[in-house]
Design a protein around this motif. Structure first.
Motif, PDB file in Angstrom:
ATOM      1  N   HIS A  56       1.277  -1.623  -0.420  1.00 21.59           N
ATOM      2  CA  HIS A  56      -0.035   0.203  -0.411  1.00 21.59           C
ATOM      3  C   HIS A  56       0.748   1.466   0.216  1.00 21.59           C
ATOM      4  O   HIS A  56       0.194   2.621   0.124  1.00 21.59           O
ATOM      5  CB  HIS A  56      -0.720  -0.147   1.392  1.00 21.59           C
ATOM      6  N   ILE A  57       2.568   0.911   0.361  1.00 20.53           N
ATOM      7  CA  ILE A  57       2.955   2.156   0.390  1.00 20.53           C
ATOM      8  C   ILE A  57       3.803   2.996  -0.571  1.00 20.53           C
ATOM      9  O   ILE A  57       4.084   1.784  -1.969  1.00 20.53           O
ATOM     10  CB  ILE A  57       4.158   2.288   0.895  1.00 20.53           C
ATOM     11  N   TYR A  58       3.053   3.710  -1.054  1.00 21.11           N
ATOM     12  CA  TYR A  58       3.770   4.905  -2.420  1.00 21.11           C
ATOM     13  C   TYR A  58       5.338   4.523  -1.970  1.00 21.11           C
ATOM     14  O   TYR A  58       6.350   4.448  -3.029  1.00 21.11           O
ATOM     15  CB  TYR A  58       2.933   5.525  -3.253  1.00 21.11           C
ATOM     16  N   GLY A  59       5.597   5.231  -1.922  1.00 22.68           N
ATOM     17  CA  GLY A  59       7.172   5.805  -0.659  1.00 22.68           C
ATOM     18  C   GLY A  59       7.584   6.534   0.143  1.00 22.68           C
ATOM     19  O   GLY A  59       6.550   6.349   1.363  1.00 22.68           O
ATOM     20  N   TYR A  60       9.071   7.897   0.298  1.00 26.43           N
ATOM     21  CA  TYR A  60       8.726   7.594   1.882  1.00 26.43           C
ATOM     22  C   TYR A  60       9.457   8.816   1.910  1.00 26.43           C
ATOM     23  O   TYR A  60      10.174   9.071   0.542  1.00 26.43           O
ATOM     24  CB  TYR A  60      10.181   6.916   2.861  1.00 26.43           C
ATOM     25  N   ALA A  61       9.308   9.777   2.513  1.00 27.08           N
ATOM     26  CA  ALA A  61      10.036  11.035   2.848  1.00 27.08           C
ATOM     27  C   ALA A  61      10.023  11.559   4.302  1.00 27.08           C
ATOM     28  O   ALA A  61      10.040  11.024   5.482  1.00 27.08           O
ATOM     29  CB  ALA A  61       9.007  12.193   2.750  1.00 27.08           C
ATOM     30  N   VAL A  62      11.358  12.489   4.235  1.00 25.78           N
ATOM     31  CA  VAL A  62      12.006  13.423   5.527  1.00 25.78           C
ATOM     32  C   VAL A  62      10.550  13.966   5.960  1.00 25.78           C
ATOM     33  O   VAL A  62      10.215  15.136   5.025  1.00 25.78           O
ATOM     34  CB  VAL A  62      12.801  14.002   5.341  1.00 25.78           C
ATOM     35  N   ILE A  95       9.157  12.675  -1.873  1.00 28.06           N
ATOM     36  CA  ILE A  95       9.267  11.669  -1.933  1.00 28.06           C
ATOM     37  C   ILE A  95       9.351  10.998  -2.362  1.00 28.06           C
ATOM     38  O   ILE A  95      10.161  10.682  -3.760  1.00 28.06           O
ATOM     39  CB  ILE A  95       7.640  11.491  -2.174  1.00 28.06           C
ATOM     40  N   THR A  96      10.864   9.685  -2.313  1.00 22.27           N
ATOM     41  CA  THR A  96      11.201   8.094  -2.421  1.00 22.27           C
ATOM     42  C   THR A  96      10.122   7.493  -3.112  1.00 22.27           C
ATOM     43  O   THR A  96       9.729   6.705  -1.834  1.00 22.27           O
ATOM     44  CB  THR A  96      13.036   8.158  -2.738  1.00 22.27           C
ATOM     45  N   PRO A  97      10.125   6.996  -4.446  1.00 26.06           N
ATOM     46  CA  PRO A  97       9.089   5.887  -4.333  1.00 26.06           C
ATOM     47  C   PRO A  97      10.138   4.379  -3.562  1.00 26.06           C
ATOM     48  O   PRO A  97      11.540   4.400  -3.128  1.00 26.06           O
ATOM     49  CB  PRO A  97       9.440   5.523  -5.594  1.00 26.06           C
ATOM     50  N   ALA A  98       9.031   3.944  -2.870  1.00 21.33           N
ATOM     51  CA  ALA A  98       9.415   2.597  -1.863  1.00 21.33           C
ATOM     52  C   ALA A  98      10.422   1.656  -2.652  1.00 21.33           C
ATOM     53  O   ALA A  98      11.416   0.847  -1.855  1.00 21.33           O
ATOM     54  CB  ALA A  98       8.597   2.246  -1.361  1.00 21.33           C
ATOM     55  N   ALA A  99      10.106   1.461  -4.247  1.00 19.57           N
ATOM     56  CA  ALA A  99      11.149  -0.220  -4.436  1.00 19.57           C
ATOM     57  C   ALA A  99      12.856   1.153  -4.183  1.00 19.57           C
ATOM     58  O   ALA A  99      13.300  -0.061  -4.712  1.00 19.57           O
ATOM     59  CB  ALA A  99      10.919   0.167  -6.214  1.00 19.57           C
ATOM     60  N   ASP A 128      17.950   7.931   6.520  1.00 15.35           N
ATOM     61  CA  ASP A 128      19.343   7.328   5.157  1.00 15.35           C
ATOM     62  C   ASP A 128      18.145   6.852   3.958  1.00 15.35           C
ATOM     63  O   ASP A 128      17.107   6.599   4.310  1.00 15.35           O
ATOM     64  CB  ASP A 128      19.852   5.990   5.671  1.00 15.35           C
ATOM     65  N   GLY A 129      19.234   6.798   2.791  1.00 12.91           N
ATOM     66  CA  GLY A 129      18.145   6.889   1.682  1.00 12.91           C
ATOM     67  C   GLY A 129      17.446   7.787   0.879  1.00 12.91           C
ATOM     68  O   GLY A 129      17.008   7.522   0.181  1.00 12.91           O
ATOM     69  N   LEU A 130      16.746   9.058   2.110  1.00 12.76           N
ATOM     70  CA  LEU A 130      16.339   9.599   1.121  1.00 12.76           C
ATOM     71  C   LEU A 130      16.943  11.312   1.325  1.00 12.76           C
ATOM     72  O   LEU A 130      17.433  11.054   1.813  1.00 12.76           O
ATOM     73  CB  LEU A 130      14.764   9.700   2.463  1.00 12.76           C
TER      74      LEU A 130
END
Ligand code: MN
Length: 232
Positions: free
Chosen positions: A105-111, A146-150, A222-224
């Motif tokens: 269900h997750i599109y991506g992540y952000a700070v 937003i960084t895509p989850a993949a 980290d990673g974002l």
């Protein structure tokens, strides 16, 4: 369809690697989701059931990659606090989502920063009143792209930090979340039907504190893409 006035456009958050924006639907926030932060706020910590509050979608203050967003110092407070948080962007909605199914269900992540008028929040807590005035004010949700989850290899163990004027204020790891991202989605989606465009601010680690006009906040996971905000 016509409207009696022009409806506002949705808030759009940049997405790493593409031109299209992520349209924000709702902003859910998790309270006290790191044990050391629960302690610094005067609670015993431990694994109590998660609780949630919300910010309006237009509280987002977009901080594009490579630039510093300006956050006006809010009204009514003399104790504006920073809370750096991992933000989860929902791409596929649903209700009663099982933790085991949550990641799809997750599109991506952000700070993000859950900026807080702490004095007003504390007043409301004492009186048993809603936190809205302490948490849901204009520009109270600065966030980076937003960084895509993949493209995020290991968010569950990522470091998370916040610096003010170059000095460390918060530094921890997402591994210390009391309720993991997947468990949070399970609990949240039992209470509300999640929609594409929803954001979840997953809680802040210890080290929250005040900022004043002129301070520059840099937050990272980290990673974002990091987030940079100046308070004016
Ligand atoms: Mn928070």
């Amino acid at each position: 369809m016509s409207y009696v006035f022009t409806p506002p456009a949705p808030v759009g958050v940049p997405v790493v690697g593409q031109a299209a924006l992520f349209p924000v639907h709702r902003i859910y926030c998790v309270g006290r989701n790191y044990e050391e932060h629960a302690r610094e706020m005067g609670h015993s910590g431990g694994r109590e059931a998660p609780f949630f509050f919300m910010k309006p979608a237009d509280a987002v203050l977009v901080a594009p990659a490579g630039s510093t967003a300006v956050m006006p110092y809010p009204t009514l407070t003399t104790n504006l606090h920073h809370e750096v948080e991992l933000v989860v962007a929902i791409g596929v909605g649903g209700s009663h989502i099982r933790a085991a199914d949550a990641l799809r269900h997750i599109y991506g992540y952000a700070v993000g920063l859950d900026m807080t008028r702490r004095d007003l929040q504390n007043d409301m807590k004492k009186q048993g009143r809603p936190w809205c005035i302490g948490k849901g004010f204009d520009h109270s949700a600065p966030m980076g792209p937003i960084t895509p989850a993949a493209q995020v290899p290991d968010i569950a163990r990522a470091g998370i930090y916040l610096q003010v004027n170059g000095q460390d204020r918060q530094r921890s790891t997402v591994a210390k979340l009391i309720w993991s991202v997947a468990e949070t989605i399970e609990q949240l989606s039992a209470a509300w039907t999640l929609q594409p465009g929803d954001l979840i601010f997953t809680g802040t680690p210890e080290g929250v504190g005040a900022v004043v006009r002129g301070d520059t906040l840099v937050g990272g996971v980290d990673g974002l893409q990091p987030l940079s905000v100046r308070v004016e």
